[in-house]
Design a protein around this motif. Structure first.
Motif: not given
Length: 363
Positions: A194-207
């Motif tokens: 979904e985000i890639r189709a919008k030309g954008d990027s996302i973050g997250g959390v790594v444990e």
């Protein structure tokens, strides 16, 4: 002193840029006699290698490691270990049109303001590609920790607002997002699309969880184990926050809720994340890092050039939609490096102390 070196007893110095000829690391302080070869190191590098999963850059780097020194007949000699990784698929021409323009969210402007010049090819030293050298060094630290039955696992617990509710460590190596929750995995994959189709990027959390760590690792005051872990993890470019144990949630607890009560068999809870007063307590060490969205996106943004003239920018080229999952093995490597360093520091001290390695039961 230039900040390219980490550790004291187990010390690494990395070098190289994203579009330079090669990346590498020199490891000093590794004990002699450990079994080590290129195949062992390569296994860890392959976890970080680009272009293998949904949302990752199509840049095709084999990340083939070359073991140059410090090993003879399959065993470490105690002398410096040098590891080299050649860049084979860099396309610097993709950055020609924006070489004088600062990319929002990148270190372009700060490197320029610090040094008066910068390597604009893919971000140079500030690129996430630099972390390949860290993962290679982390593989050597892993070999050392194995002699003490210490294991470190890292996995994705949140991505683009999707959170994992399960912690199935056996599942994290069965999927490219290193997600411990099968149900959350499918939602994360949809979110990336979904985000890639919008030309954008996302973050997250790594444990990151370290198991089998003996009590007593860490130094008083400035070299606390959690302080060094936080520094090592924060040194990763995309990381903007670190938690140990309960982390920020501890601020909302009462003392009676936050304290980990002690029994003859161990701690009842682990809000401390395995560290008390900066020293490991024998419980699992648990860290979490907040990973920001990848700054290189195709949406138009406002910026300036090197002369501070206003400009518009749309970033093309080959980029990840998220630093996750390739940042996961990097986080794992950084925790291994810190633990290896503090383990050797404690071993140098232990002949002069009554070191209680496992206060509750032998592990």
């Amino acid at each position: 002193m230039p900040g390219n070196t980490l550790g004291q007893a187990f010390r690494i110095t990395t070098f190289g840029e994203s579009h330079g000829r090669a990346l590498g690391v020199v490891i000093d302080g590794c004990p002699p006699g450990l079994e080590l070869d290129e195949a062992y190191i390569q296994e860890e590098l392959d976890k970080r290698r680009p272009g293998k999963a949904l949302g990752e850059t199509p840049r095709k780097e084999k990340d083939r490691v070359h073991l140059l020194s410090g090993v003879f007949e399959g065993r470490t000699t105690g002398t410096p270990i040098a590891l080299l990784i050649y860049n084979e698929d860099a396309r610097s021409s993709a950055y020609e049109t924006i070489k004088d323009i600062f990319r929002p969210g990148h270190g372009d402007c700060t490197y320029f303001w610090k040094y008066g010049l910068r390597d604009w090819r893919g971000g140079g030293r500030s690129s996430g590609r630099e972390t390949a050298a860290r993962v290679a060094a982390g593989a050597v630290a892993k070999r050392l920790l194995e002699t003490w039955n210490i294991e470190v696992h890292a996995y994705t617990v949140a991505l683009g607002g999707v959170k994992a509710s399960k912690r199935d460590l056996s599942f994290i190596y069965q999927n490219r997002l290193f997600c411990p929750d099968p149900e959350a995995l499918s939602k994360m994959e949809e979110r990336i699309k979904e985000i890639r189709a919008k030309g954008d990027s996302i973050g997250g959390v790594v444990e990151i969880v370290a198991q089998g760590v003996p009590a007593g690792l860490g130094e008083p005051v400035f070299d606390k184990l959690d302080a060094d872990l936080a520094k090592a993890l924060m040194s990763i470019g995309a990381v903007k926050g670190v938690e140990i144990g309960a982390g920020f949630a501890a601020a909302e607890l009462l003392g009676s809720e936050n304290n980990d009560e002690i029994t003859p068999h161990g701690f009842k809870t682990n809000n401390a994340g395995g560290i008390l007063a900066g020293i490991s307590n024998g419980d699992e060490i648990i860290c979490r890092v907040a990973v920001k969205p990848i700054p290189s996106i195709s949406k138009e943004q406002e910026t300036v050039d090197e002369r501070l003239n206003p400009r518009k920018i749309k970033i093309g080229g080959r980029h990840d939609a998220s630093a996750i999952p390739r940042i996961v093995p990097v986080c794992q490597a950084m925790v291994r490096l810190v633990l290896a360093d503090h383990l050797l520091r404690q071993l140098s001290l232990s002949p002069f102390t009554k070191w209680t390695k496992y206060p509750f039961s032998e592990k």
